[in-house]
Design a protein around this motif. Structure first.
Motif, mmCIF file in Angstrom:
data_model
loop_
_atom_site.group_PDB
_atom_site.id
_atom_site.type_symbol
_atom_site.label_atom_id
_atom_site.label_comp_id
_atom_site.label_asym_id
_atom_site.label_seq_id
_atom_site.Cartn_x
_atom_site.Cartn_y
_atom_site.Cartn_z
ATOM 1 N N GLY A 89 35.376 33.885 37.619
ATOM 2 C CA GLY A 89 35.533 33.963 39.050
ATOM 3 C C GLY A 89 34.408 34.456 39.828
ATOM 4 O O GLY A 89 34.267 34.635 41.201
ATOM 5 N N ASP A 116 39.461 30.384 31.466
ATOM 6 C CA ASP A 116 39.686 30.866 33.033
ATOM 7 C C ASP A 116 40.237 32.522 32.888
ATOM 8 O O ASP A 116 41.288 32.244 32.715
ATOM 9 N N SER A 118 39.281 34.378 35.645
ATOM 10 C CA SER A 118 38.889 34.833 36.948
ATOM 11 C C SER A 118 39.914 35.819 37.378
ATOM 12 O O SER A 118 39.590 36.868 38.086
ATOM 13 N N HIS A 119 41.317 35.614 37.214
ATOM 14 C CA HIS A 119 42.413 36.534 37.763
ATOM 15 C C HIS A 119 42.448 37.891 37.123
ATOM 16 O O HIS A 119 42.274 39.197 38.010
ATOM 17 N N TYR A 122 38.999 39.750 38.770
ATOM 18 C CA TYR A 122 39.420 40.043 40.195
ATOM 19 C C TYR A 122 40.335 41.354 40.093
ATOM 20 O O TYR A 122 40.250 42.081 41.097
ATOM 21 N N THR A 123 41.426 41.530 39.382
ATOM 22 C CA THR A 123 42.403 42.625 39.162
ATOM 23 C C THR A 123 41.694 43.768 38.811
ATOM 24 O O THR A 123 41.902 44.980 39.490
ATOM 25 N N SER A 126 39.354 45.143 41.432
ATOM 26 C CA SER A 126 39.859 45.505 42.987
ATOM 27 C C SER A 126 39.630 46.905 43.322
ATOM 28 O O SER A 126 39.954 47.909 42.772
ATOM 29 N N ASN A 246 36.331 40.876 45.614
ATOM 30 C CA ASN A 246 37.654 40.213 45.431
ATOM 31 C C ASN A 246 37.335 38.673 45.452
ATOM 32 O O ASN A 246 36.302 38.146 45.575
ATOM 33 N N GLN A 247 38.530 37.921 45.231
ATOM 34 C CA GLN A 247 38.408 36.471 45.328
ATOM 35 C C GLN A 247 37.964 35.810 46.567
ATOM 36 O O GLN A 247 37.068 34.959 46.747
ATOM 37 N N GLN A 248 38.252 36.550 47.965
ATOM 38 C CA GLN A 248 37.771 35.951 49.174
ATOM 39 C C GLN A 248 36.386 36.062 49.303
ATOM 40 O O GLN A 248 35.500 35.364 49.592
ATOM 41 N N ALA A 250 33.948 36.565 46.778
ATOM 42 C CA ALA A 250 33.357 35.841 45.903
ATOM 43 C C ALA A 250 33.210 34.194 46.073
ATOM 44 O O ALA A 250 32.235 33.647 46.158
ATOM 45 N N SER A 251 34.489 33.722 46.843
ATOM 46 C CA SER A 251 34.605 32.423 47.359
ATOM 47 C C SER A 251 33.519 32.281 48.738
ATOM 48 O O SER A 251 32.757 31.235 48.853
#
Length: 305
Positions: A89, A116, A118-119, A122-123, A126, A246-248, A250-251
């Motif tokens: 991720g 995959d 990624s979750h 990210y976890t 955090s 975090n995911q946001q 990273a995106s």
């Protein structure tokens, strides 16, 4: 005894290569008959000898180092090489998909498994903002993913070796090796491997510098698209986000990085520079103008070296 108090091997040292050549040829008396073709042949033989009847499990990222390393091992042992890519991720935009397509095209017979995770990353990341702590978390999770990948392949750990594209700069930065050197940072390729890990390591490029790796890639028949990619850190965008990965965040950085790299390619500058990257500062905001409106948004830093 001969010595210098600077680094003759770095690109910005005037006549650095000549200094090294004079020492190796004129002082040490070496003939300079060694070639990358010889290295490739000897390493292939060494890989076969070290591996024996075992399988080689390779964590591939799609960068120059892992692509060349994967190609070398695949050429040596064929289907006993089982490559996989961990999507943390924190890769570049659409990187996992594109890397799989590119490597399977450029290395005939290779089948790259994509995991995959990624979750999971990210976890674990955090709330973590300290760079070295992020590196160690990412390195630990990499090892866990390695173990999981082998289990999914239904291969016993004791019958596998783990391929890593470690280069000499990774070793220098991570530990003292063949002489005194300062530990600059931990590195997931060479540091933090847990004692319970049951797989031995295979690092055929451990004593090579980046330019030598590119030369090896060409010797193995890889195209320029593979051997001239810019460096990308092992921990990925996790250390190019100055704050929580975090995911946001990273995106956002993936999008910014993709725009930057694509613009460099369009203008023909990508191959003229050694490395380009974007860094997100999610805790810093600045006033700007977007269209006809005033904005107050996060700052992204871009750099080309």
């Amino acid at each position: 005894m001969w010595g210098v108090q600077f680094h003759p091997e770095v690109t910005h040292t005037p006549s650095g290569a000549q200094i090294i050549k004079n020492f190796v040829r004129d002082i040490c008396g070496c003939k300079g008959t060694w070639t990358m073709k010889d290295f490739a042949k000897r390493q292939a033989e060494s890989i076969v000898a070290k591996l024996g009847n075992k399988y080689c499990v390779g964590a591939v990222s799609g960068g120059v180092d892992s692509s060349v390393c994967a190609s070398l091992v695949h050429a040596a042992v064929g289907s006993r090489f089982r490559p996989f890519l961990v999507d943390t991720g924190l890769l570049r935009k659409d990187e996992a998909k594109l890397v799989k397509e590119r490597l399977e095209k450029h290395v005939p017979g290779m089948q790259l498994k994509v995991i995959d995770a990624s979750h999971k990353f990210y976890t674990a990341l955090s709330g973590v903002t300290e760079p070295e702590q992020k590196r160690k978390i990412i390195g630990r999770l990499f090892i866990e993913c390695f173990d999981q990948a082998v289990k999914e392949m239904e291969l016993p750990h004791e019958n596998c070796m783990l391929l890593q594209g470690t280069l000499y700069p990774d070793v220098i930065e991570s530990t003292s090796f063949r002489g005194p050197s300062t530990i600059i940072k931990s590195h997931h390729n060479v540091g933090g491997l847990p004692a319970q890990m049951k797989m031995g390591l295979l690092e055929p490029m451990r004593l090579l510098f980046k330019d030598e790796v590119r030369a090896l890639g060409r010797e193995l028949g890889l195209p320029e698209e593979s051997v001239m990619r810019h460096p990308f850190p092992g921990p990925g965008l996790g250390i190019r986000i100055i704050g929580e990965a975090n995911q946001q965040n990273a995106s956002t950085l993936m999008t910014a990085d993709d725009i930057y790299i694509q613009e460099l390619r369009k203008t023909g500058h990508y191959d003229k520079i050694g490395q380009a990257f974007a860094v997100l500062l999610p805790t810093v905001k600045s006033v700007g103008v977007m269209g006809d409106h005033r904005t107050y948004e996060n700052v992204c830093v871009i750099r080309a070296v």
